[in-house]
Design a protein around this motif. Structure first.
Motif, mmCIF file in Angstrom:
data_model
loop_
_atom_site.group_PDB
_atom_site.id
_atom_site.type_symbol
_atom_site.label_atom_id
_atom_site.label_comp_id
_atom_site.label_asym_id
_atom_site.label_seq_id
_atom_site.Cartn_x
_atom_site.Cartn_y
_atom_site.Cartn_z
ATOM 1 N N ASP A 132 11.501 -11.537 11.110
ATOM 2 C CA ASP A 132 12.983 -10.026 10.407
ATOM 3 C C ASP A 132 13.447 -9.587 11.443
ATOM 4 O OD1 ASP A 132 10.717 -9.184 8.641
ATOM 5 O OD2 ASP A 132 9.062 -9.031 9.513
ATOM 6 N N GLY A 170 1.983 -8.075 4.404
ATOM 7 C CA GLY A 170 0.558 -6.903 4.597
ATOM 8 C C GLY A 170 1.467 -5.639 4.545
ATOM 9 N N GLU A 189 -3.641 -7.480 4.472
ATOM 10 C CA GLU A 189 -2.679 -8.815 4.249
ATOM 11 C C GLU A 189 -2.691 -9.474 2.998
ATOM 12 O OE1 GLU A 189 -1.132 -9.303 6.488
ATOM 13 O OE2 GLU A 189 0.382 -11.157 5.575
ATOM 14 N N LYS A 190 -0.871 -9.708 2.732
ATOM 15 C CA LYS A 190 -0.579 -10.053 0.848
ATOM 16 C C LYS A 190 -1.517 -9.819 -0.053
ATOM 17 C CE LYS A 190 1.193 -14.212 3.497
ATOM 18 N NZ LYS A 190 1.678 -13.640 4.878
ATOM 19 N N ILE A 202 4.710 -4.011 6.029
ATOM 20 C CA ILE A 202 4.442 -4.614 7.726
ATOM 21 C C ILE A 202 5.841 -5.289 7.708
ATOM 22 C CG2 ILE A 202 3.660 -5.610 9.481
ATOM 23 C CD1 ILE A 202 0.678 -5.060 8.003
ATOM 24 N N THR A 230 -2.731 -8.188 11.049
ATOM 25 C CA THR A 230 -3.186 -7.594 9.925
ATOM 26 C C THR A 230 -4.771 -6.621 9.848
ATOM 27 O OG1 THR A 230 -1.842 -7.951 8.563
ATOM 28 C CG2 THR A 230 -2.781 -6.599 7.814
HETATM 29 C C1 G1P Z 1 3.836 -11.633 8.163
HETATM 30 C C2 G1P Z 1 2.612 -10.685 8.721
HETATM 31 C C3 G1P Z 1 2.639 -9.448 7.723
HETATM 32 C C4 G1P Z 1 3.705 -9.093 7.461
HETATM 33 C C5 G1P Z 1 5.013 -10.220 7.761
HETATM 34 C C6 G1P Z 1 5.990 -9.003 8.236
HETATM 35 O O1 G1P Z 1 3.401 -12.280 7.659
HETATM 36 O O2 G1P Z 1 1.306 -11.423 8.457
HETATM 37 O O3 G1P Z 1 1.622 -8.544 7.578
HETATM 38 O O4 G1P Z 1 4.150 -8.008 6.300
HETATM 39 O O5 G1P Z 1 4.655 -10.913 8.912
HETATM 40 O O6 G1P Z 1 7.401 -10.419 8.170
HETATM 41 P P1 G1P Z 1 4.277 -13.620 7.087
HETATM 42 O O7 G1P Z 1 5.671 -13.591 7.464
HETATM 43 O O8 G1P Z 1 3.511 -14.478 8.857
HETATM 44 O O9 G1P Z 1 3.200 -14.593 6.204
#
Ligand code: G1P
Length: 286
Positions: A132, A170, A189-190, A202, A230
């Protein structure tokens, strides 16, 4: 600011970036010319963080190497009078301490954060996910740390996302919005779209209390069979007021090649050293 330490999880196979990730870790594939890892560490340093803990996989020596001083390159830049680049190189290597802890098994984001327990010890800390990228005037994690100073408890960055993005992120359920902050009543989460409490997702910036480590030790595997950060934060909600922060600025998910390309284009269009020529070329091409 009371937050001195940042955890940046970087382990991961980077399958979306194969074949490049056969030998280059995903976090080092650049947005224009700066790797997402560099941008995350820079954001933490601008926020006043003193110590960054990278959670790496056993084969990621190149990630640790990125932050060691490079005297030969620095000398060459000095001789060529390239002081801007020299400054950047020195800043990233010297403004924060960077250390690595190894995650031997890929058991999820929550598990990665748990690996940093000993390095963080008993103080509030922040987590930045380098997938991000957020560009804003003030470093997002710094604004969140300030909110943590006045509110206490977890502070989590969120952004409104379209329906199709909900099942891969999330999602938070919020109450009592006041400006960019609201109280988190629940988080999942998801979720499937029909089960999601909102479209507020998130985004990878968190300020967390050290109690999160106990929650991470005890949480059962969740979405995708992984230990989810999460779920551990959700487990704290009955005893800790947590807040969602709708951050200002521009956000890109650089965890996919297309997202990385969009971020690079955005950067190239605004940077003084590239904007004019790139804009001209883009207009001709379109
Ligand atoms: C992770 C977190 C998720 C969040 C996301 C943001 O997910 O578990 O809650 O919304 O990063 O980038 P991942 O990208 O590892 O699946």
């Amino acid at each position: 600011m009371t937050i001195r330490k940042a955890v940046i999880p970087v382990a991961g196979f980077g399958t979306r970036f194969l074949p490049a990730t056969r030998s280059v870790p995903k976090v080092l594939i650049p947005v224009l010319d700066r790797p997402p890892l560099h941008l995350a560490v820079e954001e933490a340093a601008r926020a006043g963080v003193e110590h960054v803990v990278l959670v790496v996989s056993p084969d990621q020596q190149s990630v640790a190497d990125y932050f060691t001083p490079k005297p030969a390159v620095e000398d060459a830049l000095e001789r060529r009078g390239n002081h801007a680049l020299l400054g950047q190189m020195r800043d990233i290597a010297r403004t924060v301490d960077v250390s690595c802890v190894t995650q031997h098994e890929q058991l999820g984001l929550g598990h990665a954060v748990l690996m940093a327990r000993e390095a963080v010890d008993d103080e509030p800390f922040c987590v930045l996910l380098p997938d991000d990228v957020i560009w804003s005037d003030a470093p997002t994690i710094g604004s969140m740390a300030e909110h943590h100073d006045s509110l206490g408890g977890p502070v989590i960055a969120v952004k409104r996302v379209p329906d199709e993005a909900v099942p891969s992120l999330g999602i938070v359920d919020v109450r009592d919005a006041s400006g960019p902050l609201s109280r988190i009543a629940g988080m999942v989460e998801k979720p499937r779209l029909e089960d999601a409490p909102s479209n507020l997702a998130i985004i990878g910036r968190y300020v967390l209390p050290p109690r999160i480590f106990d929650a991470l030790e005890n949480v059962a595997p969740g979405a995708g069979g992984e230990i989810q950060l999460t779920d551990a934060i959700a487990a704290l909600l009955p005893t800790e007021a947590a807040h969602a922060y709708e951050f200002p600025g521009v956000h890109f998910d650089v965890g996919t090649p297309l997202g990385l390309l969009k971020a690079s284009v955005h950067d190239a269009l605004r940077r003084p050293d590239t904007a004019a020529e790139f804009r001209r070329w883009l207009a001709e091409t379109l």
